[in-house]
Write a protein that holds these residues in place. Structure first.
Motif, PDB file in Angstrom:
ATOM      1  N   SER A 264      51.220  34.419  37.877  1.00  0.00           N
ATOM      2  CA  SER A 264      50.280  34.419  36.763  1.00  0.00           C
ATOM      3  C   SER A 264      50.383  33.114  35.967  1.00  0.00           C
ATOM      4  O   SER A 264      49.365  32.576  35.502  1.00  0.00           O
ATOM      5  CB  SER A 264      50.537  35.618  35.849  1.00  0.00           C
ATOM      6  N   ARG A 271      44.291  26.719  36.281  1.00  0.00           N
ATOM      7  CA  ARG A 271      43.054  26.845  35.499  1.00  0.00           C
ATOM      8  C   ARG A 271      42.950  25.698  34.486  1.00  0.00           C
ATOM      9  O   ARG A 271      41.897  25.096  34.309  1.00  0.00           O
ATOM     10  CB  ARG A 271      43.018  28.189  34.783  1.00  0.00           C
ATOM     11  N   ASP A 277      39.197  29.365  37.920  1.00  0.00           N
ATOM     12  CA  ASP A 277      39.890  30.631  37.757  1.00  0.00           C
ATOM     13  C   ASP A 277      40.545  31.050  39.064  1.00  0.00           C
ATOM     14  O   ASP A 277      39.917  31.016  40.133  1.00  0.00           O
ATOM     15  CB  ASP A 277      38.922  31.727  37.307  1.00  0.00           C
ATOM     16  N   GLU A 279      42.301  34.298  40.672  1.00  0.00           N
ATOM     17  CA  GLU A 279      42.426  35.743  40.462  1.00  0.00           C
ATOM     18  C   GLU A 279      43.203  36.365  41.615  1.00  0.00           C
ATOM     19  O   GLU A 279      43.508  35.694  42.608  1.00  0.00           O
ATOM     20  CB  GLU A 279      41.036  36.374  40.356  1.00  0.00           C
ATOM     21  N   GLU A 281      43.467  40.024  44.124  1.00  0.00           N
ATOM     22  CA  GLU A 281      42.937  41.333  44.499  1.00  0.00           C
ATOM     23  C   GLU A 281      43.969  42.418  44.226  1.00  0.00           C
ATOM     24  O   GLU A 281      43.620  43.553  43.891  1.00  0.00           O
ATOM     25  CB  GLU A 281      42.550  41.320  45.985  1.00  0.00           C
ATOM     26  N   SER A 283      46.970  43.166  41.747  1.00  0.00           N
ATOM     27  CA  SER A 283      47.543  42.662  40.495  1.00  0.00           C
ATOM     28  C   SER A 283      49.048  42.454  40.580  1.00  0.00           C
ATOM     29  O   SER A 283      49.607  41.619  39.863  1.00  0.00           O
ATOM     30  CB  SER A 283      47.228  43.635  39.349  1.00  0.00           C
ATOM     31  N   ALA A 320      35.206  31.292  41.629  1.00  0.00           N
ATOM     32  CA  ALA A 320      36.619  31.599  41.434  1.00  0.00           C
ATOM     33  C   ALA A 320      37.344  31.631  42.770  1.00  0.00           C
ATOM     34  O   ALA A 320      36.726  31.666  43.841  1.00  0.00           O
ATOM     35  CB  ALA A 320      36.779  32.934  40.710  1.00  0.00           C
ATOM     36  N   ARG A 322      40.175  33.795  44.903  1.00  0.00           N
ATOM     37  CA  ARG A 322      40.767  35.132  44.955  1.00  0.00           C
ATOM     38  C   ARG A 322      41.942  35.128  45.953  1.00  0.00           C
ATOM     39  O   ARG A 322      41.753  34.823  47.138  1.00  0.00           O
ATOM     40  CB  ARG A 322      39.713  36.147  45.391  1.00  0.00           C
TER      41      ARG A 322
END
Length: 348
Positions: A264, A271, A277, A279, A281, A283, A320, A322
Protein backbone atom coordinates in the motif's frame (compact mmCIF):
# COMPACT_ATOMS: atom_id res chain seq x y z
CA UNK A 1 -25.38 31.96 -58.26
CA UNK A 2 -28.23 30.85 -55.99
CA UNK A 3 -28.15 30.61 -52.22
CA UNK A 4 -27.26 26.92 -52.17
CA UNK A 5 -24.33 27.53 -54.51
CA UNK A 6 -23.15 30.42 -52.37
CA UNK A 7 -23.27 28.27 -49.21
CA UNK A 8 -21.39 25.52 -51.03
CA UNK A 9 -18.70 28.03 -52.02
CA UNK A 10 -18.17 29.05 -48.38
CA UNK A 11 -17.89 25.41 -47.37
CA UNK A 12 -15.37 24.76 -50.15
CA UNK A 13 -13.32 27.75 -49.02
CA UNK A 14 -13.17 26.51 -45.43
CA UNK A 15 -12.20 23.03 -46.59
CA UNK A 16 -9.46 24.46 -48.82
CA UNK A 17 -11.09 23.10 -51.99
CA UNK A 18 -11.67 26.38 -53.82
CA UNK A 19 -10.10 27.20 -57.15
CA UNK A 20 -7.66 30.10 -57.10
CA UNK A 21 -10.32 32.37 -58.62
CA UNK A 22 -12.93 31.40 -56.02
CA UNK A 23 -10.43 31.79 -53.19
CA UNK A 24 -9.44 35.30 -54.30
CA UNK A 25 -13.05 36.38 -54.60
CA UNK A 26 -14.02 35.14 -51.11
CA UNK A 27 -10.96 36.79 -49.58
CA UNK A 28 -11.82 39.96 -51.48
CA UNK A 29 -15.20 40.01 -49.73
CA UNK A 30 -13.46 39.90 -46.38
CA UNK A 31 -11.02 42.63 -47.40
CA UNK A 32 -13.82 44.95 -48.53
CA UNK A 33 -15.71 44.54 -45.27
CA UNK A 34 -12.60 44.96 -43.13
CA UNK A 35 -11.47 48.13 -44.90
CA UNK A 36 -14.75 49.91 -45.46
CA UNK A 37 -17.14 48.78 -42.76
CA UNK A 38 -14.83 48.06 -39.82
CA UNK A 39 -16.45 49.22 -36.59
CA UNK A 40 -19.83 49.93 -38.19
CA UNK A 41 -21.38 46.51 -37.77
CA UNK A 42 -22.08 45.11 -34.31
CA UNK A 43 -23.16 41.60 -33.37
CA UNK A 44 -26.70 42.81 -32.62
CA UNK A 45 -26.88 44.50 -36.03
CA UNK A 46 -26.15 41.15 -37.67
CA UNK A 47 -28.99 39.17 -36.10
CA UNK A 48 -31.11 37.85 -38.94
CA UNK A 49 -28.68 39.24 -41.52
CA UNK A 50 -28.70 36.03 -43.49
CA UNK A 51 -32.40 36.23 -44.35
CA UNK A 52 -32.50 40.00 -44.91
CA UNK A 53 -29.41 40.13 -47.10
CA UNK A 54 -30.45 37.28 -49.30
CA UNK A 55 -33.87 38.85 -49.80
CA UNK A 56 -32.33 42.19 -50.79
CA UNK A 57 -29.88 40.52 -53.14
CA UNK A 58 -32.73 38.79 -54.90
CA UNK A 59 -34.64 42.05 -55.24
CA UNK A 60 -31.79 44.30 -56.36
CA UNK A 61 -29.38 42.13 -58.26
CA UNK A 62 -27.80 38.74 -58.49
CA UNK A 63 -24.42 37.15 -57.92
CA UNK A 64 -22.63 36.59 -61.23
CA UNK A 65 -21.46 33.16 -62.21
CA UNK A 66 -17.97 32.74 -60.72
CA UNK A 67 -16.93 30.64 -63.67
CA UNK A 68 -18.10 33.16 -66.28
CA UNK A 69 -15.14 33.86 -68.54
CA UNK A 70 -16.52 36.96 -70.21
CA UNK A 71 -15.72 39.83 -67.86
CA UNK A 72 -16.69 42.62 -70.30
CA UNK A 73 -20.31 43.07 -69.18
CA UNK A 74 -20.92 46.78 -68.33
CA UNK A 75 -23.01 45.69 -65.36
CA UNK A 76 -20.56 43.12 -64.02
CA UNK A 77 -18.49 45.51 -61.87
CA UNK A 78 -21.65 47.03 -60.36
CA UNK A 79 -23.03 43.60 -59.52
CA UNK A 80 -19.76 42.48 -58.02
CA UNK A 81 -19.39 45.62 -55.96
CA UNK A 82 -22.85 45.38 -54.37
CA UNK A 83 -22.75 41.61 -54.05
CA UNK A 84 -19.37 41.49 -52.35
CA UNK A 85 -20.47 43.95 -49.69
CA UNK A 86 -23.70 42.03 -49.09
CA UNK A 87 -21.90 38.71 -49.06
CA UNK A 88 -19.40 40.01 -46.50
CA UNK A 89 -22.22 40.91 -44.11
CA UNK A 90 -23.85 37.58 -44.82
CA UNK A 91 -20.65 35.74 -43.95
CA UNK A 92 -20.22 37.54 -40.65
CA UNK A 93 -23.92 37.06 -39.87
CA UNK A 94 -23.57 33.34 -40.31
CA UNK A 95 -20.52 33.40 -38.04
CA UNK A 96 -22.43 35.04 -35.16
CA UNK A 97 -25.62 33.01 -35.59
CA UNK A 98 -23.75 29.69 -35.81
CA UNK A 99 -24.91 28.84 -39.33
CA UNK A 100 -21.54 27.87 -40.74
CA UNK A 101 -21.63 24.11 -40.87
CA UNK A 102 -17.89 23.50 -40.52
CA UNK A 103 -17.12 24.66 -37.00
CA UNK A 104 -13.58 23.27 -37.09
CA UNK A 105 -12.36 26.41 -38.90
CA UNK A 106 -13.67 29.67 -37.38
CA UNK A 107 -13.98 32.69 -39.63
CA UNK A 108 -11.29 35.31 -39.08
CA UNK A 109 -10.05 38.46 -40.73
CA UNK A 110 -6.55 36.99 -40.73
CA UNK A 111 -5.38 34.49 -43.29
CA UNK A 112 -5.14 30.83 -42.41
CA UNK A 113 -1.92 29.03 -43.17
CA UNK A 114 -1.24 25.32 -43.60
CA UNK A 115 1.92 23.34 -42.98
CA UNK A 116 2.28 19.79 -44.22
CA UNK A 117 5.01 17.37 -43.26
CA UNK A 118 5.76 15.41 -46.40
CA UNK A 119 9.20 14.40 -45.15
CA UNK A 120 10.45 11.65 -42.87
CA UNK A 121 11.49 13.78 -39.89
CA UNK A 122 9.49 15.77 -37.34
CA UNK A 123 8.56 19.25 -38.61
CA UNK A 124 8.39 21.99 -35.92
CA UNK A 125 5.83 24.76 -36.47
CA UNK A 126 6.08 27.99 -34.48
CA UNK A 127 2.74 29.71 -33.90
CA UNK A 128 2.12 33.43 -33.46
CA UNK A 129 1.93 33.10 -29.63
CA UNK A 130 5.28 31.22 -29.48
CA UNK A 131 3.55 27.87 -28.98
CA UNK A 132 5.24 25.04 -30.90
CA UNK A 133 3.67 22.10 -32.72
CA UNK A 134 5.85 19.16 -33.77
CA UNK A 135 4.21 17.60 -36.83
CA UNK A 136 4.83 13.91 -37.45
CA UNK A 137 5.43 12.72 -41.04
CA UNK A 138 2.24 12.65 -43.12
CA UNK A 139 0.49 15.18 -40.88
CA UNK A 140 -0.75 18.73 -41.50
CA UNK A 141 -1.71 21.75 -39.41
CA UNK A 142 -3.99 24.68 -40.25
CA UNK A 143 -3.67 27.80 -38.11
CA UNK A 144 -4.30 31.56 -38.35
CA UNK A 145 -1.41 33.93 -38.92
CA UNK A 146 -2.61 35.77 -35.83
CA UNK A 147 -4.88 34.61 -32.99
CA UNK A 148 -7.91 36.84 -32.57
CA UNK A 149 -10.51 37.22 -29.85
CA UNK A 150 -10.67 35.13 -26.70
CA UNK A 151 -9.36 31.82 -28.02
CA UNK A 152 -6.59 30.20 -30.03
CA UNK A 153 -7.69 27.50 -32.48
CA UNK A 154 -5.89 25.17 -34.88
CA UNK A 155 -6.88 22.16 -36.98
CA UNK A 156 -4.70 19.03 -37.02
CA UNK A 157 -4.78 16.12 -39.42
CA UNK A 158 -2.60 13.21 -38.36
CA UNK A 159 -0.21 13.28 -35.40
CA UNK A 160 1.34 16.19 -33.55
CA UNK A 161 2.96 17.09 -30.25
CA UNK A 162 1.86 20.44 -28.79
CA UNK A 163 3.83 22.67 -26.41
CA UNK A 164 1.36 25.46 -25.66
CA UNK A 165 2.35 28.78 -24.17
CA UNK A 166 0.20 29.43 -21.10
CA UNK A 167 -2.45 32.14 -21.46
CA UNK A 168 -5.45 31.76 -19.09
CA UNK A 169 -7.27 34.58 -20.87
CA UNK A 170 -7.05 32.87 -24.25
CA UNK A 171 -7.45 29.05 -24.12
CA UNK A 172 -6.01 26.92 -26.89
CA UNK A 173 -8.19 24.54 -28.93
CA UNK A 174 -7.04 21.68 -31.16
CA UNK A 175 -9.65 20.27 -33.57
CA UNK A 176 -8.76 16.81 -34.87
CA UNK A 177 -10.76 13.78 -35.96
CA UNK A 178 -14.06 14.97 -34.51
CA UNK A 179 -12.43 15.76 -31.15
CA UNK A 180 -11.65 19.13 -29.58
CA UNK A 181 -8.87 19.40 -26.99
CA UNK A 182 -8.97 22.53 -24.80
CA UNK A 183 -5.96 23.71 -22.79
CA UNK A 184 -4.64 26.85 -21.14
CA UNK A 185 -0.96 25.99 -21.35
CA UNK A 186 0.51 22.48 -21.37
CA UNK A 187 2.12 19.82 -23.56
CA UNK A 188 0.33 16.88 -25.10
CA UNK A 189 0.11 14.55 -28.10
CA UNK A 190 -2.85 14.35 -30.48
CA UNK A 191 -2.99 11.53 -33.01
CA UNK A 192 -5.75 10.50 -35.41
CA UNK A 193 -5.72 7.15 -37.18
CA UNK A 194 -5.37 7.26 -40.98
CA UNK A 195 -8.97 6.06 -41.37
CA UNK A 196 -10.17 8.82 -39.02
CA UNK A 197 -12.02 6.38 -36.76
CA UNK A 198 -9.94 6.96 -33.63
CA UNK A 199 -8.34 10.05 -32.12
CA UNK A 200 -6.04 9.77 -29.11
CA UNK A 201 -4.98 12.57 -26.76
CA UNK A 202 -2.02 11.90 -24.44
CA UNK A 203 -1.07 14.51 -21.84
CA UNK A 204 2.55 15.10 -20.83
CA UNK A 205 2.16 18.14 -18.57
CA UNK A 206 -0.82 20.11 -17.28
CA UNK A 207 -4.49 19.23 -17.60
CA UNK A 208 -6.67 19.22 -20.72
CA UNK A 209 -10.36 18.73 -21.38
CA UNK A 210 -11.61 16.83 -24.40
CA UNK A 211 -15.02 16.66 -26.00
CA UNK A 212 -16.50 15.53 -29.30
CA UNK A 213 -17.49 18.12 -31.88
CA UNK A 214 -21.08 16.82 -31.66
CA UNK A 215 -21.50 17.40 -27.92
CA UNK A 216 -19.75 20.78 -27.85
CA UNK A 217 -17.72 22.50 -25.15
CA UNK A 218 -20.62 22.70 -22.70
CA UNK A 219 -20.54 18.91 -22.35
CA UNK A 220 -16.87 18.10 -21.65
CA UNK A 221 -16.46 14.35 -21.98
CA UNK A 222 -13.21 13.85 -20.06
CA UNK A 223 -10.42 15.58 -18.18
CA UNK A 224 -6.99 14.16 -18.97
CA UNK A 225 -4.00 14.48 -16.62
CA UNK A 226 -0.29 13.73 -17.22
CA UNK A 227 0.57 10.16 -18.25
CA UNK A 228 -3.08 9.53 -19.09
CA UNK A 229 -4.86 9.25 -22.44
CA UNK A 230 -8.33 9.73 -23.86
CA UNK A 231 -9.21 7.83 -27.02
CA UNK A 232 -12.28 8.80 -29.03
CA UNK A 233 -14.04 6.15 -31.11
CA UNK A 234 -15.93 7.79 -33.94
CA UNK A 235 -18.27 4.82 -34.43
CA UNK A 236 -19.47 4.74 -30.82
CA UNK A 237 -19.05 8.48 -30.24
CA UNK A 238 -17.45 7.75 -26.85
CA UNK A 239 -14.12 8.29 -25.11
CA UNK A 240 -12.14 5.63 -23.28
CA UNK A 241 -9.46 6.31 -20.65
CA UNK A 242 -5.99 4.79 -20.74
CA UNK A 243 -2.35 5.21 -19.77
CA UNK A 244 0.59 6.43 -21.82
CA UNK A 245 2.76 3.68 -23.29
CA UNK A 246 5.84 5.26 -21.72
CA UNK A 247 4.84 7.28 -18.65
CA UNK A 248 7.16 10.08 -17.57
CA UNK A 249 8.28 10.68 -13.98
CA UNK A 250 6.28 13.63 -12.62
CA UNK A 251 7.99 13.93 -9.23
CA UNK A 252 11.63 12.91 -9.12
CA UNK A 253 11.83 13.55 -5.36
CA UNK A 254 9.86 10.41 -4.45
CA UNK A 255 11.95 7.64 -2.86
CA UNK A 256 11.75 4.13 -4.32
CA UNK A 257 13.95 2.36 -1.79
CA UNK A 258 11.79 0.07 0.31
CA UNK A 259 12.63 -2.16 3.29
CA UNK A 260 9.73 -4.39 4.35
CA UNK A 261 7.31 -1.67 3.21
CA UNK A 262 3.68 -2.73 2.67
CA UNK A 263 2.52 -2.70 -0.92
CA UNK A 264 0.00 0.00 0.00
CA UNK A 265 2.93 2.38 0.75
CA UNK A 266 4.67 1.40 -2.48
CA UNK A 267 1.46 2.10 -4.38
CA UNK A 268 1.22 5.54 -2.76
CA UNK A 269 4.79 6.38 -3.83
CA UNK A 270 3.99 5.28 -7.38
CA UNK A 271 0.87 7.44 -7.42
CA UNK A 272 2.83 10.47 -6.20
CA UNK A 273 5.68 9.92 -8.67
CA UNK A 274 3.77 8.89 -11.80
CA UNK A 275 0.25 10.23 -11.25
CA UNK A 276 -1.16 6.73 -11.74
CA UNK A 277 -3.46 4.83 -9.38
CA UNK A 278 -2.28 1.35 -8.36
CA UNK A 279 -5.12 -0.82 -7.09
CA UNK A 280 -5.50 -4.44 -5.95
CA UNK A 281 -8.12 -7.04 -6.79
CA UNK A 282 -7.32 -8.78 -3.51
CA UNK A 283 -7.09 -6.22 -0.69
CA UNK A 284 -4.86 -8.55 1.36
CA UNK A 285 -2.03 -8.20 -1.13
CA UNK A 286 -1.73 -4.54 -0.22
CA UNK A 287 -0.40 -5.64 3.20
CA UNK A 288 2.41 -7.73 1.71
CA UNK A 289 5.88 -6.35 2.57
CA UNK A 290 8.37 -5.46 -0.14
CA UNK A 291 12.11 -4.98 0.10
CA UNK A 292 13.51 -3.60 -3.14
CA UNK A 293 15.26 -0.67 -4.76
CA UNK A 294 13.13 0.53 -7.68
CA UNK A 295 15.02 3.79 -8.20
CA UNK A 296 15.64 4.88 -11.79
CA UNK A 297 13.33 2.28 -13.29
CA UNK A 298 10.44 3.03 -15.69
CA UNK A 299 6.95 2.55 -14.31
CA UNK A 300 6.23 -0.76 -15.98
CA UNK A 301 9.65 -2.16 -15.03
CA UNK A 302 8.90 -1.27 -11.41
CA UNK A 303 5.65 -3.19 -11.71
CA UNK A 304 7.45 -6.17 -13.22
CA UNK A 305 9.84 -6.27 -10.24
CA UNK A 306 7.06 -5.87 -7.68
CA UNK A 307 4.94 -8.63 -9.18
CA UNK A 308 7.92 -10.97 -9.52
CA UNK A 309 8.74 -10.43 -5.84
CA UNK A 310 5.17 -10.98 -4.64
CA UNK A 311 4.14 -13.73 -7.04
CA UNK A 312 1.51 -11.43 -8.51
CA UNK A 313 0.58 -9.98 -11.89
CA UNK A 314 -0.84 -6.69 -13.15
CA UNK A 315 -3.01 -5.29 -15.91
CA UNK A 316 -3.78 -1.79 -17.08
CA UNK A 317 -7.51 -1.22 -16.79
CA UNK A 318 -8.64 2.12 -18.07
CA UNK A 319 -6.53 4.78 -16.38
CA UNK A 320 -5.44 2.61 -13.41
CA UNK A 321 -3.17 -0.37 -12.77
CA UNK A 322 -4.73 -3.43 -11.13
CA UNK A 323 -2.50 -5.91 -9.26
CA UNK A 324 -3.82 -9.41 -8.57
CA UNK A 325 -2.42 -12.41 -6.75
CA UNK A 326 -3.15 -14.97 -4.01
CA UNK A 327 -1.27 -13.13 -1.26
CA UNK A 328 2.26 -12.73 0.05
CA UNK A 329 4.72 -14.97 -1.76
CA UNK A 330 7.91 -13.11 -1.04
CA UNK A 331 10.88 -13.77 -3.32
CA UNK A 332 14.31 -12.19 -3.46
CA UNK A 333 14.32 -9.02 -5.53
CA UNK A 334 18.09 -8.98 -6.06
CA UNK A 335 17.80 -10.90 -9.33
CA UNK A 336 15.31 -8.40 -10.69
CA UNK A 337 17.30 -5.20 -10.17
CA UNK A 338 19.19 -5.54 -13.43
CA UNK A 339 16.55 -7.22 -15.55
CA UNK A 340 15.63 -5.64 -18.88
CA UNK A 341 12.38 -3.65 -19.06
CA UNK A 342 9.35 -5.62 -20.13
CA UNK A 343 6.69 -3.43 -21.75
CA UNK A 344 4.28 -6.25 -22.58
CA UNK A 345 1.59 -4.82 -20.30
CA UNK A 346 -2.00 -5.04 -21.41
CA UNK A 347 -4.57 -2.25 -21.41
CA UNK A 348 -8.17 -3.28 -20.96
Amino acid sequence: MNREQFAALLEKYQDGRCTEQEKLLVEHWFALLENENAGEVSESDLEGTSERMWAEMQEKTFLPDLHERNGNSPFRSIYLRWATMAASLLLIGWFFTGRVRDRHVPLTAYAWEEKRNDGTNILPVMLEDSSVVELRPGSSLRYPSRFEGGKREVVLKGNGFFSIRKNPKKPFYVHSGGVTTRVLGTSFHVSTAPDGQQTKVEVVTGLVSVYSEKTGEDAVDMLVSPNHTATFNRNSGKFSAGLADRPRMLNAGISFQFNNAPLSLVAQHMRDAWGVDVEAENSQIMNCPLTADLSGQPLFTQLDIICAALGAKYKVRGSAIRISGPGCKIRSTHAFRTRKPNHSHMQT
